[in-house]
Design a protein around this motif. Structure first.
Motif, short mmCIF file in Angstrom:
data_model
loop_
_atom_site.label_atom_id
_atom_site.label_comp_id
_atom_site.label_asym_id
_atom_site.label_seq_id
_atom_site.Cartn_x
_atom_site.Cartn_y
_atom_site.Cartn_z
N PHE A 249 0.84 -1.20 0.00
CA PHE A 249 0.00 0.00 0.00
C PHE A 249 0.88 1.26 0.00
O PHE A 249 0.88 2.02 -0.95
CB PHE A 249 -0.99 0.01 1.17
N LEU A 250 1.58 1.50 1.08
CA LEU A 250 2.56 2.59 1.09
C LEU A 250 3.70 2.23 2.04
O LEU A 250 3.56 1.35 2.89
CB LEU A 250 1.92 3.93 1.49
N TRP A 251 4.82 2.88 1.81
CA TRP A 251 6.01 2.75 2.63
C TRP A 251 6.78 1.46 2.31
O TRP A 251 6.26 0.36 2.42
CB TRP A 251 5.69 2.79 4.12
N ASN A 252 8.02 1.64 1.92
CA ASN A 252 8.97 0.56 1.63
C ASN A 252 8.73 -0.17 0.32
O ASN A 252 9.49 -1.06 -0.05
CB ASN A 252 9.02 -0.48 2.77
N ASP A 253 7.65 0.19 -0.41
CA ASP A 253 7.41 -0.47 -1.69
C ASP A 253 8.51 -0.14 -2.70
O ASP A 253 8.95 -1.01 -3.46
CB ASP A 253 6.04 -0.08 -2.25
N ASP A 254 8.97 1.12 -2.69
CA ASP A 254 10.03 1.50 -3.62
C ASP A 254 11.36 0.86 -3.23
O ASP A 254 12.14 0.43 -4.10
CB ASP A 254 10.16 3.01 -3.76
N SER B 76 11.07 10.30 6.43
CA SER B 76 9.73 9.72 6.56
C SER B 76 9.47 9.16 7.94
O SER B 76 8.32 8.92 8.31
CB SER B 76 9.54 8.60 5.51
N ASP B 77 10.52 8.94 8.74
CA ASP B 77 10.32 8.36 10.07
C ASP B 77 10.22 9.42 11.16
O ASP B 77 10.21 9.09 12.35
CB ASP B 77 11.44 7.37 10.40
N ALA B 78 10.14 10.70 10.78
CA ALA B 78 10.20 11.77 11.77
C ALA B 78 9.08 11.67 12.80
O ALA B 78 9.31 11.73 14.00
CB ALA B 78 10.17 13.12 11.07
N ASP B 79 7.84 11.54 12.37
CA ASP B 79 6.70 11.45 13.28
C ASP B 79 5.54 10.81 12.52
O ASP B 79 4.60 11.49 12.11
CB ASP B 79 6.32 12.84 13.81
N PRO B 80 5.56 9.50 12.32
CA PRO B 80 4.64 8.86 11.38
C PRO B 80 3.22 8.64 11.88
O PRO B 80 2.34 8.36 11.09
CB PRO B 80 5.32 7.52 11.12
N GLY B 81 3.00 8.71 13.18
CA GLY B 81 1.65 8.44 13.69
C GLY B 81 1.21 7.03 13.35
O GLY B 81 2.00 6.08 13.37
N GLY B 82 -0.05 6.88 12.98
CA GLY B 82 -0.60 5.56 12.67
C GLY B 82 0.00 4.91 11.46
O GLY B 82 -0.10 3.67 11.30
N ARG B 83 0.64 5.68 10.58
CA ARG B 83 1.25 5.09 9.38
C ARG B 83 2.46 4.23 9.72
O ARG B 83 2.97 3.51 8.86
CB ARG B 83 1.66 6.19 8.40
N PHE B 84 2.91 4.27 10.97
CA PHE B 84 4.01 3.43 11.39
C PHE B 84 3.67 1.95 11.22
O PHE B 84 4.56 1.10 11.08
CB PHE B 84 4.37 3.72 12.85
N ARG C 271 5.05 -3.47 9.32
CA ARG C 271 4.57 -4.63 8.60
C ARG C 271 5.36 -4.86 7.32
O ARG C 271 5.83 -5.98 7.03
CB ARG C 271 3.09 -4.47 8.25
N ASN C 272 5.51 -3.80 6.53
CA ASN C 272 6.16 -3.96 5.22
C ASN C 272 7.65 -4.29 5.35
O ASN C 272 8.19 -5.05 4.55
CB ASN C 272 5.97 -2.70 4.38
N LYS C 273 8.30 -3.71 6.35
CA LYS C 273 9.72 -4.02 6.54
C LYS C 273 9.89 -5.49 6.93
O LYS C 273 10.82 -6.16 6.46
CB LYS C 273 10.31 -3.09 7.61
N LEU C 274 9.01 -5.98 7.78
CA LEU C 274 9.08 -7.40 8.13
C LEU C 274 8.78 -8.29 6.93
O LEU C 274 9.42 -9.33 6.73
CB LEU C 274 8.12 -7.70 9.29
N TRP C 275 7.79 -7.90 6.13
CA TRP C 275 7.52 -8.65 4.90
C TRP C 275 8.76 -8.68 4.01
O TRP C 275 9.11 -9.71 3.44
CB TRP C 275 6.36 -8.01 4.14
N LEU C 276 9.41 -7.53 3.89
CA LEU C 276 10.61 -7.44 3.04
C LEU C 276 11.70 -8.37 3.56
O LEU C 276 12.31 -9.14 2.79
CB LEU C 276 11.10 -5.99 3.01
N ALA D 107 19.79 -2.42 11.29
CA ALA D 107 19.58 -0.99 11.04
C ALA D 107 18.11 -0.61 11.23
O ALA D 107 17.80 0.49 11.72
CB ALA D 107 20.04 -0.63 9.62
N THR D 108 17.21 -1.51 10.87
CA THR D 108 15.78 -1.26 11.03
C THR D 108 15.41 -1.11 12.49
O THR D 108 14.62 -0.23 12.86
CB THR D 108 14.98 -2.39 10.38
N LEU D 109 15.94 -1.95 13.35
CA LEU D 109 15.65 -1.85 14.78
C LEU D 109 16.11 -0.50 15.33
O LEU D 109 15.40 0.12 16.14
CB LEU D 109 16.33 -3.00 15.53
N ARG D 110 17.26 -0.04 14.89
CA ARG D 110 17.74 1.28 15.34
C ARG D 110 16.83 2.38 14.84
O ARG D 110 16.53 3.34 15.57
CB ARG D 110 19.18 1.51 14.84
#
Length: 314
Positions: free
Chosen positions: A181-186, A217-225, A230-235, A253-256
């Motif tokens: 849907f959005l985030w990490n697709d690119d 994009s990670d500055a203050d994502p709110g609910g879009r986090f 989800r998408n990073k784990l899928w990746l 790096a993702t955990l950080r």
């Protein structure tokens, strides 16, 4: 044949500026496709009336950036016969030489890049932190020099804000994961294309990324986090984009990055709740096939299915 694809959702005035930028290219696009991603503000009508006379794909529902780019990419390759597809968001305004600089670097490079990315700046000229490409490590000095000779840097992934894709690689690897849907697709898609291919970041190709605020994009994502987790784990779990060592390094790096996001959040409770939902879904399953996510959209669905089937992903 160079076909530009712009994905639009409820940003009619920014879309107009993006199309104006495409109309002013020193090397014109051979065709332009606008994906109207279920907009309610007349974006599709505005695009259809533009002097470029683009193909307008009107999707009955908002499929997110991931679905929009998958649909537009399939249409550009199949219906328009693209050799190269130039992807961008509707808040991206290319400078007049953005495309010609990409094509010049491609023509002069001693090889066949699958991905060429532009330098994205904010409206004040600062490099936009949301679109910093990931450099490719482990290359020989000779390969780095080959890229430098055409004013480029080898990269491992790139942003959809402005990226030129080789259609042959698209036919081989298929389309972006629409279920993101959005985030990490690119990131997932360009890293998949570049697992064993060359990608270049071309500094002379400049586009303006007109986000409302300046920041990552990670500055203050709110609910879009939710989508980030989800998408990073899928990746990391289900994609072929990364090798085993890359998966380990990028996982750390993702955990950080997630820890930094939580520290910065103005509403930590919302971000935590979104992260827990993303964690549950990301660990439980994997994305549906793109052809399934984009089913029921008429000709668009047929084009998506044809590309995915040809790549062995349907």
């Amino acid at each position: 044949m160079v076909v530009a694809v712009v994905v639009a959702y409820n940003r009619r005035d920014l879309l107009t500026r993006a199309l104006d930028g495409l109309a002013e290219q020193a090397r014109p696009c051979d065709a332009v496709v606008v994906v109207d991603n279920g907009s309610t503000d007349g974006s599709g009508e505005r695009a259809a009336a533009h002097r470029l006379r683009p193909d307008v794909l009107t999707l009955e529902r908002n499929t997110g950036g991931a679905g929009g780019f998958a649909a537009g990419l399939a249409h550009a390759v199949l219906a328009r016969g693209a050799d190269l597809v130039w992807l961008m968001d509707d808040d991206t305004v290319p400078t007049p030489t953005a495309l010609s600089a990409l094509l010049d670097a491609r023509a002069r490079y001693a090889g066949r890049p699958a991905v060429l990315a532009s330098r994205a700046v904010w409206h004040d000229g600062r490099d936009h932190p949301m679109n910093t490409p990931r450099p490719r490590f482990g290359l020989t000095a000779g390969l780095r020099a080959r890229a430098a000779a055409v004013g480029a840097v080898p990269v491992r992934s790139a942003s959809f804000v402005s990226v030129l894709l080789d259609a042959t690689a698209v036919r081989t690897e298929g389309l972006p994961e629409a279920d993101y849907f959005l985030w990490n697709d690119d990131f997932e898609y360009t890293a998949r294309l570049l697992r064993r291919r060359t990608g270049l970041w071309v500094a002379d190709s400049v586009v303006e990324h007109l986000t409302a605020t300046f920041g990552d994009s990670d500055a203050d994502p709110g609910g879009r986090f939710f989508f980030e987790v989800r998408n990073k784990l899928w990746l990391l779990r289900a994609s072929s984009a990364l090798g085993p060592l890359e998966t380990l390094l990028y996982g750390a790096a993702t955990l950080r990055r997630w820890a930094r996001t939580l520290r910065r959040a103005s509403d930590r409770a919302t971000v935590l709740a979104a992260g827990r939902r993303g964690l549950a879904e990301g660990l439980r399953g994997q994305p549906q096939p793109t052809s399934a996510v984009l089913a029921g959209l008429g000709t668009v669905s047929d084009e998506v299915r044809a590309i995915e089937k040809g790549a062995g992903r349907d």
